[in-house]
Design a protein around this motif. Structure first.
Motif: not given
Length: 207
Positions: A1-5, A66-67, A71-72, A137-138
């Motif tokens: 899953m993509a990471l968002k800052i 992440s999610t 779930k975020p 574990g992302n």
């Protein structure tokens, strides 16, 4: 899953309630490493100091979101300060002649008889070890460093600077992590908190 800052500053200036932001920050849990009080500092900072430091403009904290199963969750965070590395004369003289000469190419001697190098302090770097984050574990420690480099390089392109530095415990596992990622320890150097100093040239950051 993509990471968002997400910038904590932007979050505080949004329509989000501060109570909800505090709840999000409180979801961060550090890993417990024996003889490593610094891990507790990483958790304590995000729980009790990050918002205050943000409002006082002492540092900028970035949340890595992440999610997991829609779930975020907070995967990790890092905190950066635009602060020069200042080495007292007594500590500078403890460094090897080779290292002294190398550092002289990055900074200058001040009127206070200290040595100053313009750069950035990576004040905090923490991966979330909450049960949810561990299931997902992302995010790895190396991923977190790379994300911090992106923000540091953004600042570097605007205002310059020579080095990125951080303080860490004299713990072999921790120092080995930073060494593998291109940091060099200033040997025989101890901070006021009896911590080790690790440095990396800005030009060696990749993002």
């Amino acid at each position: 899953m993509a990471l968002k800052i997400i910038s904590l500053s932007d979050l505080l200036n949004s329509e989000a309630r501060e109570e909800d932001i505090i709840e999000l920050l409180s979801s961060f849990e550090t890993i417990k490493i024996k003889h490593n009080p610094g891990a507790e500092d990483v958790e304590s900072f995000i729980h009790t100091k990050a918002i205050q430091f943000e409002k006082m403009d002492l540092s900028r904290t970035y949340l890595v979101m992440s999610t997991y199963q829609t779930k975020p969750y907070l995967a990790g965070y890092f905190s950066i300060s635009n602060r020069p590395l200042v080495i007292p004369k007594k500590q500078f003289q403890k460094l090897s002649k080779t290292l002294q000469k190398r550092l002289m190419g990055f900074g200058h001697k001040t009127q206070q008889d200290t040595y100053e190098i313009k750069g950035y302090l990576l004040g905090q770097l923490g991966k979330n070890y909450s049960p949810l984050a561990q299931k997902a574990g992302n995010l790895s420690g190396a991923d977190l460093l790379t994300l911090s480099y992106e923000k540091i390089l953004d600042a570097y392109r605007i205002v310059g600077g020579r080095i990125l530095y951080l303080e860490c415990e004299d713990h072999e596992k921790i120092k080995s992590f930073y060494t593998r990622n291109g940091f060099k320890e200033l040997e025989h150097y101890e901070t006021n908190n009896d911590l080790c100093m690790m440095v990396k040239q800005i030009q060696h950051l990749t993002a």
